[in-house]
Design a protein around this motif. Structure first.
Motif, PDB file in Angstrom:
ATOM      1  N   LYS A  36     -27.894  -8.867 -10.616  1.00  0.00           N
ATOM      2  CA  LYS A  36     -28.284  -9.669  -9.820  1.00  0.00           C
ATOM      3  C   LYS A  36     -27.441 -10.289  -8.581  1.00  0.00           C
ATOM      4  O   LYS A  36     -28.057 -10.421  -7.501  1.00  0.00           O
ATOM      5  CB  LYS A  36     -28.801 -10.923 -10.641  1.00  0.00           C
ATOM      6  N   HIS A  37     -26.091 -10.111  -8.759  1.00  0.00           N
ATOM      7  CA  HIS A  37     -25.106 -10.402  -7.532  1.00  0.00           C
ATOM      8  C   HIS A  37     -25.062  -9.319  -6.567  1.00  0.00           C
ATOM      9  O   HIS A  37     -25.078  -9.861  -5.328  1.00  0.00           O
ATOM     10  CB  HIS A  37     -23.848 -10.614  -8.346  1.00  0.00           C
ATOM     11  N   LEU A  38     -25.309  -8.116  -6.980  1.00  0.00           N
ATOM     12  CA  LEU A  38     -25.413  -7.183  -6.066  1.00  0.00           C
ATOM     13  C   LEU A  38     -26.673  -7.331  -5.237  1.00  0.00           C
ATOM     14  O   LEU A  38     -26.681  -7.089  -3.933  1.00  0.00           O
ATOM     15  CB  LEU A  38     -25.451  -5.526  -6.811  1.00  0.00           C
ATOM     16  N   LYS A  39     -27.888  -7.513  -5.779  1.00  0.00           N
ATOM     17  CA  LYS A  39     -29.162  -7.584  -5.116  1.00  0.00           C
ATOM     18  C   LYS A  39     -29.084  -8.692  -4.098  1.00  0.00           C
ATOM     19  O   LYS A  39     -29.416  -8.761  -2.968  1.00  0.00           O
ATOM     20  CB  LYS A  39     -30.205  -7.841  -6.030  1.00  0.00           C
ATOM     21  N   GLU A  40     -28.407  -9.985  -4.663  1.00  0.00           N
ATOM     22  CA  GLU A  40     -28.302 -11.081  -3.639  1.00  0.00           C
ATOM     23  C   GLU A  40     -27.547 -10.731  -2.360  1.00  0.00           C
ATOM     24  O   GLU A  40     -27.870 -11.111  -1.385  1.00  0.00           O
ATOM     25  CB  GLU A  40     -27.628 -12.172  -4.570  1.00  0.00           C
ATOM     26  N   PHE A  41     -26.408  -9.960  -2.623  1.00  0.00           N
ATOM     27  CA  PHE A  41     -25.747  -9.613  -1.506  1.00  0.00           C
ATOM     28  C   PHE A  41     -26.152  -8.530  -0.495  1.00  0.00           C
ATOM     29  O   PHE A  41     -26.099  -8.889   0.574  1.00  0.00           O
ATOM     30  CB  PHE A  41     -24.413  -9.082  -2.013  1.00  0.00           C
ATOM     31  N   MET A  42     -27.000  -7.592  -1.166  1.00  0.00           N
ATOM     32  CA  MET A  42     -27.599  -6.619  -0.462  1.00  0.00           C
ATOM     33  C   MET A  42     -28.698  -7.103   0.233  1.00  0.00           C
ATOM     34  O   MET A  42     -28.963  -6.872   1.606  1.00  0.00           O
ATOM     35  CB  MET A  42     -28.237  -5.473  -1.446  1.00  0.00           C
ATOM     36  N   ARG A  43     -29.528  -8.112  -0.252  1.00  0.00           N
ATOM     37  CA  ARG A  43     -30.556  -9.034   0.604  1.00  0.00           C
ATOM     38  C   ARG A  43     -29.926  -9.579   1.901  1.00  0.00           C
ATOM     39  O   ARG A  43     -30.470  -9.472   3.085  1.00  0.00           O
ATOM     40  CB  ARG A  43     -31.321 -10.015   0.053  1.00  0.00           C
ATOM     41  N   LEU A  44     -28.664 -10.192   1.635  1.00  0.00           N
ATOM     42  CA  LEU A  44     -28.034 -10.913   2.727  1.00  0.00           C
ATOM     43  C   LEU A  44     -27.550  -9.812   3.757  1.00  0.00           C
ATOM     44  O   LEU A  44     -27.805 -10.036   5.012  1.00  0.00           O
ATOM     45  CB  LEU A  44     -26.827 -11.662   2.059  1.00  0.00           C
ATOM     46  N   ARG A  45     -27.099  -8.686   3.317  1.00  0.00           N
ATOM     47  CA  ARG A  45     -26.415  -7.811   4.288  1.00  0.00           C
ATOM     48  C   ARG A  45     -27.527  -6.973   4.970  1.00  0.00           C
ATOM     49  O   ARG A  45     -27.374  -6.715   6.053  1.00  0.00           O
ATOM     50  CB  ARG A  45     -25.746  -6.765   3.249  1.00  0.00           C
TER      51      ARG A  45
END
Length: 99
Positions: A36-45
């Protein structure tokens, strides 16, 4: 509160995390601890042009800072912190340029 996206295996992120230990003005989000943290970061990136240069050179773009006003930056100084000195050894990239 300033959010800091990073990973516990990234030397630059470790250097930043040491600076904010015990300081409740910062929230460390380890993108390697949970998907979930990786997905959150990927959306931002994926959506923020701040990462365009990182993408071009094949870097991830961590540590990443989301300031209280929503501004996204890759510069620790803008979050009131110090970048890891280049002469401090290993980095995530083969050429020693960062993560």
């Amino acid at each position: 509160m300033i959010k800091i996206y990073g990973m516990s295996t990234c030397p630059d992120c470790i250097y930043i995390e040491e600076q904010v230990k015990g300081n409740n003005q910062y929230e460390i989000i380890d993108i390697g601890k949970h998907v979930k943290h990786l997905k959150e970061f990927m959306r931002l990136r994926d959506k923020n042009p701040v990462f365009d240069a990182m993408k071009r050179v094949g870097s991830i773009g961590i540590p990443c800072f989301v300031l209280e006003d929503g501004t996204v930056t890759l510069r620790p100084e803008k979050a009131g912190l110090h970048a890891r000195p280049k002469e401090n050894g290993a980095s995530c990239n083969i050429d020693g340029t960062g993560c």
